[in-house]
Write an enzyme that holds these catalytic residues in place. Structure first.
Site, PDB file in Angstrom:
ATOM      1  N   ARG A  59     -32.844  -6.032  33.757  1.00 44.67           N
ATOM      2  CA  ARG A  59     -33.535  -7.007  32.901  1.00 44.67           C
ATOM      3  C   ARG A  59     -33.249  -6.732  31.421  1.00 44.67           C
ATOM      4  O   ARG A  59     -33.435  -7.594  30.570  1.00 44.67           O
ATOM      5  CB  ARG A  59     -35.049  -7.036  33.169  1.00 44.67           C
ATOM      6  CG  ARG A  59     -35.789  -8.036  32.271  1.00 44.67           C
ATOM      7  CD  ARG A  59     -37.114  -8.534  32.856  1.00 44.67           C
ATOM      8  NE  ARG A  59     -37.979  -7.473  33.291  1.00 44.67           N
ATOM      9  CZ  ARG A  59     -38.691  -6.687  32.478  1.00 44.67           C
ATOM     10  NH1 ARG A  59     -38.656  -6.839  31.176  1.00 44.67           N
ATOM     11  NH2 ARG A  59     -39.448  -5.739  32.981  1.00 44.67           N
ATOM     12  N   TYR A 112     -30.218 -31.172  20.773  1.00 44.91           N
ATOM     13  CA  TYR A 112     -30.378 -31.256  22.232  1.00 44.91           C
ATOM     14  C   TYR A 112     -31.847 -31.555  22.586  1.00 44.91           C
ATOM     15  O   TYR A 112     -32.755 -30.875  22.105  1.00 44.91           O
ATOM     16  CB  TYR A 112     -29.920 -29.930  22.823  1.00 44.91           C
ATOM     17  CG  TYR A 112     -29.901 -29.863  24.325  1.00 44.91           C
ATOM     18  CD1 TYR A 112     -29.090 -30.701  25.072  1.00 44.91           C
ATOM     19  CD2 TYR A 112     -30.688 -28.929  24.989  1.00 44.91           C
ATOM     20  CE1 TYR A 112     -29.073 -30.624  26.449  1.00 44.91           C
ATOM     21  CE2 TYR A 112     -30.670 -28.843  26.372  1.00 44.91           C
ATOM     22  CZ  TYR A 112     -29.861 -29.695  27.099  1.00 44.91           C
ATOM     23  OH  TYR A 112     -29.840 -29.608  28.459  1.00 44.91           O
ATOM     24  N   ASP A 183     -26.639 -24.389  17.255  1.00 50.61           N
ATOM     25  CA  ASP A 183     -26.194 -24.535  18.631  1.00 50.61           C
ATOM     26  C   ASP A 183     -24.717 -24.952  18.542  1.00 50.61           C
ATOM     27  O   ASP A 183     -24.411 -26.079  18.166  1.00 50.61           O
ATOM     28  CB  ASP A 183     -27.058 -25.618  19.302  1.00 50.61           C
ATOM     29  CG  ASP A 183     -26.736 -25.813  20.772  1.00 50.61           C
ATOM     30  OD1 ASP A 183     -25.583 -25.540  21.160  1.00 50.61           O
ATOM     31  OD2 ASP A 183     -27.631 -26.269  21.509  1.00 50.61           O
ATOM     32  N   LYS A 208     -21.302 -25.055  29.671  1.00 47.32           N
ATOM     33  CA  LYS A 208     -20.377 -26.121  29.308  1.00 47.32           C
ATOM     34  C   LYS A 208     -18.944 -25.558  29.285  1.00 47.32           C
ATOM     35  O   LYS A 208     -18.454 -25.124  30.303  1.00 47.32           O
ATOM     36  CB  LYS A 208     -20.814 -26.766  27.997  1.00 47.32           C
ATOM     37  CG  LYS A 208     -22.326 -27.119  27.955  1.00 47.32           C
ATOM     38  CD  LYS A 208     -22.716 -28.292  28.828  1.00 47.32           C
ATOM     39  CE  LYS A 208     -24.199 -28.414  29.101  1.00 47.32           C
ATOM     40  NZ  LYS A 208     -25.059 -28.673  27.965  1.00 47.32           N
TER      41      LYS A 208
HETATM   42  C1  PLP Z   1     -26.510 -28.304  27.841  1.00 48.14           C
HETATM   43  C2  PLP Z   1     -26.899 -27.988  26.442  1.00 48.14           C
HETATM   44  C3  PLP Z   1     -27.895 -27.042  26.167  1.00 48.14           C
HETATM   45  C4  PLP Z   1     -28.707 -26.375  27.245  1.00 48.14           C
HETATM   46  O1  PLP Z   1     -27.966 -25.473  27.979  1.00 48.14           O
HETATM   47  P1  PLP Z   1     -28.465 -25.013  29.435  1.00 48.14           P
HETATM   48  O2  PLP Z   1     -27.485 -23.965  29.805  1.00 48.14           O
HETATM   49  O3  PLP Z   1     -28.433 -26.230  30.293  1.00 48.14           O
HETATM   50  O4  PLP Z   1     -29.852 -24.505  29.268  1.00 48.14           O
HETATM   51  C5  PLP Z   1     -28.162 -26.746  24.855  1.00 48.14           C
HETATM   52  N1  PLP Z   1     -27.487 -27.342  23.848  1.00 48.14           N
HETATM   53  C6  PLP Z   1     -26.535 -28.254  24.069  1.00 48.14           C
HETATM   54  C7  PLP Z   1     -25.828 -28.863  22.911  1.00 48.14           C
HETATM   55  C8  PLP Z   1     -26.214 -28.606  25.369  1.00 48.14           C
HETATM   56  O5  PLP Z   1     -25.288 -29.539  25.589  1.00 48.14           O
END
Ligand code: PLP
Length: 389
Positions: A59, A112, A183, A208
């Site tokens: 963890r 997001y 992000d 992604k």
């Molecule tokens: C998909 C996405 C997230 C969230 O990611 P997860 O792995 O699904 O929690 C955050 N920011 C952006 C820009 C995204 O496209």
């Protein structure tokens, strides 16, 4: 696309420790263990003083996860990285780890959706927020409050793909003692390095492009050692949203082909975007290559990934739905960044007021260009757009 040769080497390198005879595995071992034992109690006590950099309990830290963290920190030019169970786990840990009651967060650009939902829940804990959709520095400066503790942004955003001037934003925040976080999922660590422009914290969802095959959910945060430590102690270890060793291994495997995948995502993405730009049924294509701040785009981005959107001239929901349903190569799904092309629209047919608040046109369709080849994708779009005339 102008990738840094050092980044390509980092992505491709194996990270397996050598055995006693010098032989090293080409693929990083998956260390499937929950705990690590020590030769003496003193050694365990010493390791427990810093669980981020010692192997005590999975963890906290695990060697397979750590191998992914070393690579991501190097790619983002940060001191330290922590991987999480998902992009949202990483983003949540920033808010829970750094904010307190009375703080204000300013969100810049389209952010997001679940990130904003989380901010709404944080009202219960006395944390306030505003959203500034105008990406100009003057508008951002005006939206700050005396208690703004964090500016959280996306650039490019993932609906209209607008760019924020990162260096100007970082300077604005720095002189006011405000932490900045981005992000950076759209650009991946290869195409944009926000820390080089003065941004404090970078979040990624490995779900992604980094994973790249639509087979994992993963997240990461990169920043200074002090800030990652603070988030580790005050959120990561306590919320428990860890990346498992197997998912970390898939993330490492994804990284090894990220440079070559991105090259094709960019090439085919731009070709498909240009095709759509010339199509009579399309009003506008939103892609950073067509941004109205070309200077900032050139300064910040080393290339483009394959996600962008197009606005139909006929913006009614029936037309949007008809075009999406007529596509064969683009699968209808959330998420993006994998080998398969995907399509979605923020228009759900019943959310006109929300679209208006977000400044999103009703005819907007978002594409994630995969690796099927631009020719197949363009002929698919050709027949689907016939339904939009
Ligand atoms: C998909 C996405 C997230 C969230 O990611 P997860 O792995 O699904 O929690 C955050 N920011 C952006 C820009 C995204 O496209």
């Amino acid at each position: 696309m102008q990738l840094d040769p050092a980044d390509i080497a980092t992505c491709v390198a194996d990270d397996g420790p050598a055995y006693a005879d010098g032989a090293a595995p080409a693929s990083t071992p998956i260390v499937a263990t929950s705990l690590f034992s020590f030769p003496t109690f003193d050694a365990l006590i010493a390791a427990m003083r810093d669980e981020r950099t010692h192997h005590v309990y999975t963890r906290g830290q695990n060697p397979t996860v750590e191998a992914a963290e070393r690579k991501l920190a190097a790619l983002e030019h940060g001191d330290a990285c922590k991987c999480f169970a998902s992009g949202m786990a990483a983003i949540s840990a920033v808010f829970v780890g750094l904010l307190r009651a009375g703080d204000h967060v300013l969100f810049v650009n389209q952010v997001y959706g679940p990130t904003l939902q989380l901010a709404k829940h944080l009202h219960r804990f006395g944390i306030e927020h505003d959203v500034e959709l105008d990406v100009g520095i003057e508008a951002i400066a005006r939206a700050l409050r005396p208690n703004t503790r964090l500016i959280w942004l996306e650039s490019p955003g993932t609906m209209l793909f607008r760019t924020v001037d990162l260096a100007a934003l970082a300077e604005l925040a720095r002189v006011r003692g405000i932490v900045t976080g981005i992000d950076n999922t759209w650009a991946t660590p290869l195409l944009q390095k926000p820390i080089d422009f003065g941004i404090d914290l970078v979040a990624h969802t490995g779900t992604k492009y980094i994973g790249g095959h639509s087979d994992i959910v993963a997240g990461a945060l990169i920043g200074s050692s002090e800030r990652i430590d603070e988030i580790f102690r005050r959120a990561f270890m306590l919320l428990g949203g860890i990346l498992g060793p197997f998912e970390a291994w898939l993330l490492l495997r994804g990284l090894r082909t990220l440079p070559v995948r991105l090259a094709q995502h960019e090439r085919d993405g731009v070709r498909v975007a240009e095709y759509l730009r010339g199509h009579p049924a399309v009003r506008r294509v939103y892609h950073p290559a067509f941004d109205d701040q070309p200077e900032a785009v050139r300064r910040q981005l080393r290339g483009y990934s394959g996600v962008f959107s197009a606005e139909l001239k006929r913006g009614d929901f029936d037309t949007v739905r008809r075009v999406i349903d007529a596509l064969h190569h683009f699968r209808i799904a959330v998420s993006w960044g994998g080998v398969e092309s995907l399509v979605i629209s923020p228009n759900r047919g019943d959310n006109r007021a929300w679209l208006q608040r977000q400044n999103l046109p009703t005819g907007l369709i978002r594409f994630s260009v995969g690796l099927e080849g631009a020719d197949s994708l363009i002929s698919d779009l050709e027949q689907a757009l016939d339904t939009a005339r």
